[in-house]
Design a protein around this motif. Structure first.
Motif: not given
Length: 284
Positions: A253-276
């Motif tokens: 919004r108005q050139g400002v990213v809220f709260h952070g840019d997509l992908g700026s905080r990530t985990v290994d995709v393997k965690l998805l199996e644990q979530l499931q």
């Protein structure tokens, strides 16, 4: 490229983001993410669109939600993953949350009018349509009207001066407790995670939610300091909880990213199996 990485906290136009569910998935693909969770506030209305786009682009979409709750006078958010968004009881509960958000919008507008700001709900609805092509309404849309009227210069100023917590136009959102939210998510077959605990400044309350049976903690978040991340990682390990990460992306919004840019905080995709696995275990 962030291959094999997942951002587990992103918002769309279905709540208060600036990109549609499909556009968020497209951005995830551009960022090189393997997976993205769609976690709109109090709704899973964008999940099916995101899943369809994820299938087209070969990006894993995690069906999610961020439930607004309240405890000890604080706004607490609980993330839910893999809840069955088609479940009738779950849908009824989310409808109640949506009704409360509508009442809050009206209360904010009325409070602003009492302070001499000539604002109407019709203007807010129009702003939601102009900004995002949809009419899911929250405080960012009210803030946009204040900017348009010249009351403030930026969205951030609107929150800081008028509609943020404790400000003249603030109104409490009728909420469930975080303990109820954890139970709702479990009953819908999902996995619950405490969102951005560093923002609450109340680790005693965080531990109370943990003891109530939450499955994980969002350790890595755009607004967390390195000290926050270390503290909550240790807390998660102490209780044997999942450690998640998310940008809390709301768009620009108005050139400002809220709260952070997509992908700026990530985990290994393997965690998805644990979530499931956690969701299946809890629902048994």
């Amino acid at each position: 490229m962030a291959i094999d990485r997942a951002d587990l906290h992103a918002h769309t136009t279905v709540s208060d983001g600036t990109r549609t569910p499909a556009e968020v998935v497209q951005l995830a693909a551009e960022k090189g993410l393997a997976a993205v969770a769609i976690t709109d506030h109090d709704t899973m209305g964008g999940v099916e669109e995101a899943l369809a786009e994820g299938a087209r682009l070969n990006i894993t979409v995690v069906p999610g939600i961020e439930i607004s709750t309240s405890a000890s006078g604080k706004d607490i958010h609980i993330l839910g993953y893999y809840a069955d968004w088609r479940d009738a009881k779950w849908q009824q509960r989310l409808e109640l949350l949506g009704t409360g958000r509508g009442r809050r919008n009206e209360q904010i507008v009325e409070a602003l009018r009492k302070h001499g700001i000539p604002i109407t709900m019709n203007e807010v609805i129009a702003a939601a349509g102009r900004m995002e092509g949809r009419k899911s309404i929250g405080r960012p849309h009210i803030a946009a009207v204040l900017v348009g009227k010249g009351v403030v210069s930026t969205i951030s100023e609107a929150f800081e001066q008028w509609i943020g917590s404790g400000k003249p136009g603030y109104a409490n959102l009728p909420k469930v407790s975080p303990f109820e939210a954890v139970e709702w998510i479990r009953e819908a077959g999902g996995t619950s995670v405490i969102a951005h605990p560093g923002l609450y400044h109340d680790d005693k309350l965080v531990e109370e939610i943990i003891l109530h049976g939450v499955n994980g903690i969002e350790v890595f978040h755009s607004d967390h300091t390195a000290e926050d991340e270390a503290r909550y990682a240790a807390l998660a390990r102490r209780y044997g909880l999942l450690e998640t990460a998310g940008s809390d992306y709301h768009g620009e919004r108005q050139g400002v990213v809220f709260h952070g840019d997509l992908g700026s905080r990530t985990v290994d995709v393997k965690l998805l199996e644990q979530l499931q696995i956690a969701s299946r275990t809890d629902s048994q």
